[in-house]
Design a protein around this motif. Structure first.
Motif, mmCIF file in Angstrom:
data_model
loop_
_atom_site.group_PDB
_atom_site.id
_atom_site.type_symbol
_atom_site.label_atom_id
_atom_site.label_comp_id
_atom_site.label_asym_id
_atom_site.label_seq_id
_atom_site.Cartn_x
_atom_site.Cartn_y
_atom_site.Cartn_z
ATOM 1 N N LEU A 249 -46.323 -45.993 -51.333
ATOM 2 C CA LEU A 249 -45.599 -44.870 -51.922
ATOM 3 C C LEU A 249 -45.990 -44.653 -53.377
ATOM 4 N N ARG A 250 -46.280 -45.735 -54.086
ATOM 5 C CA ARG A 250 -46.569 -45.621 -55.513
ATOM 6 C C ARG A 250 -47.995 -45.168 -55.797
ATOM 7 N N VAL A 251 -48.845 -45.148 -54.783
ATOM 8 C CA VAL A 251 -50.190 -44.614 -54.995
ATOM 9 C C VAL A 251 -50.106 -43.148 -55.414
ATOM 10 N N GLY A 252 -49.114 -42.447 -54.873
ATOM 11 C CA GLY A 252 -48.895 -41.067 -55.302
ATOM 12 C C GLY A 252 -48.599 -40.985 -56.784
ATOM 13 N N TYR A 253 -47.853 -41.979 -57.293
ATOM 14 C CA TYR A 253 -47.598 -42.020 -58.737
ATOM 15 C C TYR A 253 -48.896 -42.242 -59.505
ATOM 16 N N LEU A 254 -49.740 -43.113 -58.991
ATOM 17 C CA LEU A 254 -51.022 -43.355 -59.655
ATOM 18 C C LEU A 254 -51.847 -42.078 -59.737
ATOM 19 N N LEU A 255 -51.927 -41.353 -58.625
ATOM 20 C CA LEU A 255 -52.715 -40.123 -58.619
ATOM 21 C C LEU A 255 -52.093 -39.064 -59.522
ATOM 22 N N GLY A 256 -50.759 -38.954 -59.469
ATOM 23 C CA GLY A 256 -50.099 -37.979 -60.333
ATOM 24 C C GLY A 256 -50.109 -38.398 -61.794
ATOM 25 N N GLY A 257 -49.901 -39.700 -62.032
ATOM 26 C CA GLY A 257 -49.926 -40.193 -63.403
ATOM 27 C C GLY A 257 -51.283 -40.092 -64.041
ATOM 28 N N ALA A 258 -52.330 -40.064 -63.214
ATOM 29 C CA ALA A 258 -53.675 -39.932 -63.760
ATOM 30 C C ALA A 258 -53.847 -38.603 -64.491
ATOM 31 N N VAL A 259 -53.080 -37.576 -64.097
ATOM 32 C CA VAL A 259 -53.163 -36.277 -64.775
ATOM 33 C C VAL A 259 -52.779 -36.427 -66.242
ATOM 34 N N VAL A 260 -51.635 -37.077 -66.495
ATOM 35 C CA VAL A 260 -51.173 -37.272 -67.872
ATOM 36 C C VAL A 260 -52.077 -38.244 -68.607
ATOM 37 N N THR A 261 -52.444 -39.335 -67.944
ATOM 38 C CA THR A 261 -53.263 -40.356 -68.588
ATOM 39 C C THR A 261 -54.624 -39.813 -68.995
ATOM 40 N N GLU A 262 -55.249 -39.050 -68.108
ATOM 41 C CA GLU A 262 -56.555 -38.473 -68.434
ATOM 42 C C GLU A 262 -56.453 -37.493 -69.599
ATOM 43 N N THR A 263 -55.343 -36.775 -69.673
ATOM 44 C CA THR A 263 -55.159 -35.838 -70.785
ATOM 45 C C THR A 263 -55.014 -36.589 -72.104
ATOM 46 N N ILE A 264 -54.227 -37.675 -72.101
ATOM 47 C CA ILE A 264 -53.998 -38.442 -73.325
ATOM 48 C C ILE A 264 -55.290 -39.083 -73.824
ATOM 49 N N PHE A 265 -56.089 -39.614 -72.893
ATOM 50 C CA PHE A 265 -57.300 -40.337 -73.277
ATOM 51 C C PHE A 265 -58.563 -39.462 -73.207
ATOM 52 N N ALA A 266 -58.389 -38.169 -73.036
ATOM 53 C CA ALA A 266 -59.513 -37.218 -73.009
ATOM 54 C C ALA A 266 -60.569 -37.611 -71.991
ATOM 55 N N LEU A 267 -60.118 -37.926 -70.776
ATOM 56 C CA LEU A 267 -61.030 -38.292 -69.695
ATOM 57 C C LEU A 267 -61.290 -37.059 -68.828
ATOM 58 N N PRO A 268 -62.541 -36.737 -68.546
ATOM 59 C CA PRO A 268 -62.859 -35.516 -67.783
ATOM 60 C C PRO A 268 -62.703 -35.699 -66.274
ATOM 61 N N MET A 270 -59.778 -35.338 -62.696
ATOM 62 C CA MET A 270 -59.020 -34.304 -61.992
ATOM 63 C C MET A 270 -57.841 -33.803 -62.820
ATOM 64 N N GLY A 271 -57.249 -34.689 -63.609
ATOM 65 C CA GLY A 271 -56.123 -34.287 -64.435
ATOM 66 C C GLY A 271 -56.513 -33.228 -65.444
ATOM 67 N N LYS A 272 -57.588 -33.491 -66.161
ATOM 68 C CA LYS A 272 -58.052 -32.515 -67.154
ATOM 69 C C LYS A 272 -58.476 -31.214 -66.476
ATOM 70 N N LEU A 273 -59.106 -31.331 -65.317
ATOM 71 C CA LEU A 273 -59.532 -30.147 -64.585
ATOM 72 C C LEU A 273 -58.335 -29.280 -64.231
ATOM 73 N N MET A 274 -57.247 -29.904 -63.764
ATOM 74 C CA MET A 274 -56.078 -29.124 -63.365
ATOM 75 C C MET A 274 -55.355 -28.554 -64.585
ATOM 76 N N ILE A 275 -55.221 -29.351 -65.646
ATOM 77 C CA ILE A 275 -54.551 -28.856 -66.850
ATOM 78 C C ILE A 275 -55.287 -27.641 -67.413
ATOM 79 N N ASP A 276 -56.608 -27.722 -67.480
ATOM 80 C CA ASP A 276 -57.397 -26.588 -67.981
ATOM 81 C C ASP A 276 -57.238 -25.368 -67.075
ATOM 82 N N ALA A 277 -57.190 -25.610 -65.748
ATOM 83 C CA ALA A 277 -57.051 -24.500 -64.808
ATOM 84 C C ALA A 277 -55.685 -23.834 -64.946
ATOM 85 N N VAL A 278 -54.645 -24.639 -65.154
ATOM 86 C CA VAL A 278 -53.301 -24.068 -65.328
ATOM 87 C C VAL A 278 -53.239 -23.254 -66.615
#
Length: 320
Positions: A249-268, A270-278
């Motif tokens: 169940l927590r793997v979903g948290y990992l995938l979703g949390g990666a969006v915020v984590t990638e944004t904070i650490f400027a990692l290119p 899926m998270g950054k891709l979605m944030i830029d698209a939004v």
């Protein structure tokens, strides 16, 4: 092995309607979005109403909703997630470029969470109600309460900026430098994994304590088997069912949390891709990222189901 194959075939067959439901849900939700692909396509160009109408007509945006869904599913079966209205690039290509980094971050975070949870949870259970157990319980409770983004900011401040041990952001491909990749991924992976490791630690401790109180453990230790052997060979195998459930169940948290984590650490990823698209109003990219993440979550849970069968033979007998 035949029983496992039959059970696995049934689980895979159940995935088909589940995936179709996910696709339908994402399709409907995105159609109620305020984003207009035509306006995004002509962003900054002041298009005429005729140009907007022509774009919508050429791209099937004026077709009835059921027909658009049929075309959408057909495109997905061919591996086509659409075209980004901003950079005119295929969404599949953009997802394929960003997905490896997110998988690296998620898998590294998963490994860290599992290793920490097993070490701390088993240690706490073996030293039940003693100093080590009390310390681990306090630490795990703190980890559960601490938000991942807050941990990420603390790590950047103290371990990157003040101490200079790690870079504060950016990404290095492991093919270019494995050491550089490890340095750039360590802080993001730990900030992503620590809340999950804290939750799993408490669950592993409870499960191992319950197993240690059973008669077969006392019998095995009383017959002369070393406690390390009993815990490693028998107790852990029987105690892993509940932690595996939570982990799936927590793997979903990992995938979703990666969006915020990638944004904070400027990692290119899926998270950054979605944030830029939004931010840029690119619904095709948002749709592609959400679908990929949802399908990944379903596949991971299928893997967890397989692990259930391998860890506990009784589940194989019950599922026949």
């Amino acid at each position: 092995m035949l029983a496992i194959a039959r059970i696995l075939a049934r689980r895979i067959a159940l995935l088909v309607p589940l995936l179709l439901g996910i696709v339908l849900f994402v399709f409907v939700i995105m159609r109620f979005s305020d984003s207009d692909p035509a306006s995004a396509y002509f962003q900054g160009a002041n298009p005429t109403p005729e140009q907007l109408h022509r774009f919508r007509l050429d791209n099937g945006l004026l077709d009835p909703l059921p027909l658009r869904y049929v075309h959408f599913v057909g495109d997905l079966l061919r591996g086509d997630m659409g075209i980004s209205v901003l950079n005119r690039a295929p969404v599949t290509q953009q997802v394929a470029t960003a997905l490896p980094l997110t998988l690296q971050l998620t898998l590294l975070g998963l490994v860290i969470a599992v290793v920490l949870a097993l070490l701390l949870g088993v240690t706490a259970a073996i030293h039940r109600d003693r100093a080590a157990d009390q310390i681990i319980r306090v630490v795990s409770l703190t980890g559960v309460a601490a938000p991942g983004f807050w941990l990420a900011l603390l790590m950047i401040q103290y371990l990157a900026v003040n101490a200079g041990w790690f870079p504060s952001g950016g990404y290095i491909n492991p093919a270019d430098s494995f050491t550089g990749w490890l340095e750039t991924m360590t802080l993001p992976a730990f900030s992503l994994s620590l809340p999950i490791a804290a939750q799993l630690t408490r669950i592993v401790r409870t499960a191992v304590v319950e197993e240690l109180d059973k008669d077969y453990v006392r019998t095995a230790i009383g017959s002369g088997l070393p406690p390390v052997v009993v815990v490693g060979r028998n107790v852990l195998r029987n105690a892993l069912i509940n932690p595996l459930t939570v982990l799936g169940l927590r793997v979903g948290y990992l995938l979703g949390g990666a969006v915020v984590t990638e944004t904070i650490f400027a990692l290119p990823g899926m998270g950054k891709l979605m944030i830029d698209a939004v931010k840029n109003g690119d619904p095709a990219v948002v749709q592609g990222v959400v679908l990929t993440t949802a399908v990944g979550f379903v596949i991971v849970n299928l893997v967890i189901d397989i692990l259930y069968l391998l860890v506990n033979p009784r589940l194989r007998s019950a599922a026949r």
